[in-house]
Scaffold this active site. Sequence first.
Site, mmCIF file in Angstrom:
data_model
loop_
_atom_site.group_PDB
_atom_site.id
_atom_site.type_symbol
_atom_site.label_atom_id
_atom_site.label_comp_id
_atom_site.label_asym_id
_atom_site.label_seq_id
_atom_site.Cartn_x
_atom_site.Cartn_y
_atom_site.Cartn_z
ATOM 1 N N ASN A 1 0.824 -1.225 0.000
ATOM 2 C CA ASN A 1 0.000 0.000 0.000
ATOM 3 C C ASN A 1 0.852 1.268 0.000
ATOM 4 O O ASN A 1 0.776 2.107 0.882
ATOM 5 C CB ASN A 1 -0.998 0.008 1.158
ATOM 6 C CG ASN A 1 -0.338 -0.120 2.510
ATOM 7 O OD1 ASN A 1 0.826 -0.520 2.611
ATOM 8 N ND2 ASN A 1 -1.058 0.223 3.558
ATOM 9 N N ASP B 1 -3.253 -5.700 1.978
ATOM 10 C CA ASP B 1 -3.232 -5.287 3.382
ATOM 11 C C ASP B 1 -3.542 -3.809 3.601
ATOM 12 O O ASP B 1 -3.090 -2.949 2.863
ATOM 13 C CB ASP B 1 -1.880 -5.587 4.018
ATOM 14 C CG ASP B 1 -1.884 -5.211 5.488
ATOM 15 O OD1 ASP B 1 -2.665 -5.816 6.237
ATOM 16 O OD2 ASP B 1 -1.149 -4.289 5.872
ATOM 17 N N HIS C 1 -5.991 -9.421 4.936
ATOM 18 C CA HIS C 1 -6.375 -8.461 5.987
ATOM 19 C C HIS C 1 -7.872 -8.674 6.194
ATOM 20 O O HIS C 1 -8.685 -8.325 5.334
ATOM 21 C CB HIS C 1 -6.074 -7.040 5.485
ATOM 22 C CG HIS C 1 -6.679 -5.943 6.313
ATOM 23 N ND1 HIS C 1 -5.919 -5.044 7.024
ATOM 24 C CD2 HIS C 1 -7.954 -5.567 6.529
ATOM 25 C CE1 HIS C 1 -6.711 -4.182 7.652
ATOM 26 N NE2 HIS C 1 -7.957 -4.468 7.354
ATOM 27 N N ASN D 1 -5.251 -0.698 13.105
ATOM 28 C CA ASN D 1 -6.285 -1.520 12.489
ATOM 29 C C ASN D 1 -5.697 -2.878 12.120
ATOM 30 O O ASN D 1 -4.756 -2.926 11.344
ATOM 31 C CB ASN D 1 -6.824 -0.828 11.234
ATOM 32 C CG ASN D 1 -8.061 -1.531 10.705
ATOM 33 O OD1 ASN D 1 -8.708 -2.300 11.417
ATOM 34 N ND2 ASN D 1 -8.373 -1.301 9.444
ATOM 35 N N ASP E 1 3.878 -5.650 11.723
ATOM 36 C CA ASP E 1 2.971 -4.650 11.142
ATOM 37 C C ASP E 1 3.543 -3.238 11.334
ATOM 38 O O ASP E 1 2.813 -2.283 11.614
ATOM 39 C CB ASP E 1 1.560 -4.744 11.714
ATOM 40 C CG ASP E 1 0.535 -4.081 10.783
ATOM 41 O OD1 ASP E 1 0.935 -3.549 9.728
ATOM 42 O OD2 ASP E 1 -0.669 -4.098 11.117
#
Lengths: 306, 423
Positions: free
Chosen positions: B92, B150, B177, B276, B303
């Site tokens: 992303n 993701d 995700h 998140n 993450d």
Amino acid sequence: MKLSSKDFLGLENVSAEEISYILETAKEMKKTVKSSMKKVNYLQGRSVVTLFYENSTRTRVSFELAAKYMGAQAVNVSVASSSVAKGETLIDTGRTLEAMGTDIVIIRHPQAGAPHLLAKNISASVINAGDGMHEHPTQALLDMMTIMEAFGTLSGLKVVIIGDIYHSRVARSNIIGLTKMGAQVNLFAPSTLLPTGIEKLGAKVFTNIYDAVADCDVVMGLRIQLERQKKCLFPSINEYARFFGINPENIRGAKKNALWMHPGPVNRGVEMTSVIIDADNSVINKQVTNGVAVRMALLYLLTGRE
Amino acid sequence: MRTLIRNGTAIINGRAEKTNILIEEDLVISTKADPEAKADKIIDADGLYVLPGLVDAHCHLRDPGYEYKEDIISGTRSAARGGFTSIACMPNTNPPVDNAAVVRYIIEKSRKEGCVNVFPIGAITKGLEGNELSEMGFMREAGIVAVSDDGKPVMNSDVMKKALIYAGQFGLPVISHCEDLNLTDNGCMNEGLTSTILGLRGIPSVSEDVMVAREILLSQYTGVPVHIAHVSTKISVELIRQAKKRGIKVTAETCPHYFTLTEEACRDYNTNAKMNPPLRSRDDLEAVIEGLKDGTIDIIATDHAPHHFDEKNVEFEKAANGIVGFETALALSYTELVDKGHLSLSQMIDKLTVNPANMLKIDKGKIERGKPADIILVDFDNEYRVDVSKFASKSKNSPFDGFKVKGRVKTTIVGGNIVYEDI
């Protein structure tokens, strides 16, 4: 006695003693509101700014008049025509106002916690005039003042709050404040509009309006936003009014001298029928008067801290 | 050039053993070297664990497009400081990694300027929009090791089913995700008492659970393995446990924050605790630890999600999701899992090395003769407070500032070179 914080962000961190103290002070302030000579000089030389990111008539006017009755300079910042519309952050806006000499910033914001963010970043006092679904502490204060005027106390009273609890900052502040002051709070709402864990704040949740209302000293309705039906929270205004609206029939189990309250503005015939709104038991206009008084008290006490 | 790491402690077949490792150029040439062997450089590892470099199956390097948060240089330094020598970065970015050109950019920049091994993950769908499959074949040729959207779920179940089948043909692991955006409904923290008190819109745990269940069923139906990213709920753990028992090829990861913190950390509108999936309840946290213990959760991933101060110093609802992960992951895992007796050191190390390497099908996570020397030296007795100002990451967004932890990375070696030393 002095308030423990420079800011007034919610009732969660305010003690019962402080609430009583504000309400006592408000009693005195109400004399000014009721008199023909509405001028005292407690806030002379101070400047107060209302910074409202949401529409409001009563809360904003109430704060502005409270400041002006006490001799303060009061300025409204209309967010739509301010530099906020140019993308300025909340913190920068706050610092700008402070740099101009503002003593107290009164903020209403659609996002919970916005007043807390502002308070952490400026040294002026910050008053929360409603933040998202979080708290609306001055509304709860004026509600408590109105109840105390009628019953002389809050302790031992039963108050039922009916309506959209989930989105209501008024409900949260009242639940916190009233239970701190020794009242029992009952809740009744469509189950889609009850927030998770609300009973852990000390309120009792009912699934039947008759049980919720039984023997109550106060029946408080909440505004339902009509657009919520699009979010599948209830099917229609008609159905809401039928099953969750307050009418003379479904609150007959409350005490005879019970107060009927609403923070306004009311959707007549939806969350409350007109018969209730205009009846003798209704104290909706008294709530508004007391709103000015508690806000005067709060401004007075916050500026008197130093 | 020869380097000798001597008198260290290794974990071999679950047991602590003295170890002496000899490295020639970039390769390990002996794991049972003579401690007196001749070498150009001798590293005395007395009192330290000598472990395979950690492998992170899930991080965000923000490069290209968001270099003000992190870039490949700062991100790989941050990884090295945390003991990670191989990291898989999510797509992303801006532009997103949904075509071979961006994959090549990341791989080339990492080779030239990065200090650890970087393995890009490609997007499942073009633009991460959940509609059309990205060019997984071309991206595979360019060097991706897996696919994921993701940050966003693939909401359309048919798209996800086809993605599994197509990715499966190219041998690409699919990392999901899991979040039902309808159930999330603009929520910004876990739905529960804390969200009610704070007046913030809640994300119900079932938003994750329904998608975990869907991925398990799609994996069962297609026969293609699926990997569940950042598991945070009790029910998800239970669903994965049952799926594994039924022989479905599902693997799962969690992150240190999900076994260390609960939703309570969001109190006072602490945006550094906003992420998140959101931090969940105490019940969820305990279930995640249980899942790590019984092997339901295979992997601990970071993450790593750096954000600029200005993106966190705003209203909670507006704040960006995520935390800096590399530089606290090992210490938090040791402190919360090993020191508290939930996992053995060996189990924890597996979840940070061979297990993610196996899921990503990369030849990493072990110290073996003839293989590149990706090795870390760790002092697990070293107790200290996390200090975000010391982070090598460009960003400092961590809820763990000031946390007391145990376990300090002393040296990180990638391909025989020392890329980080704690001095």
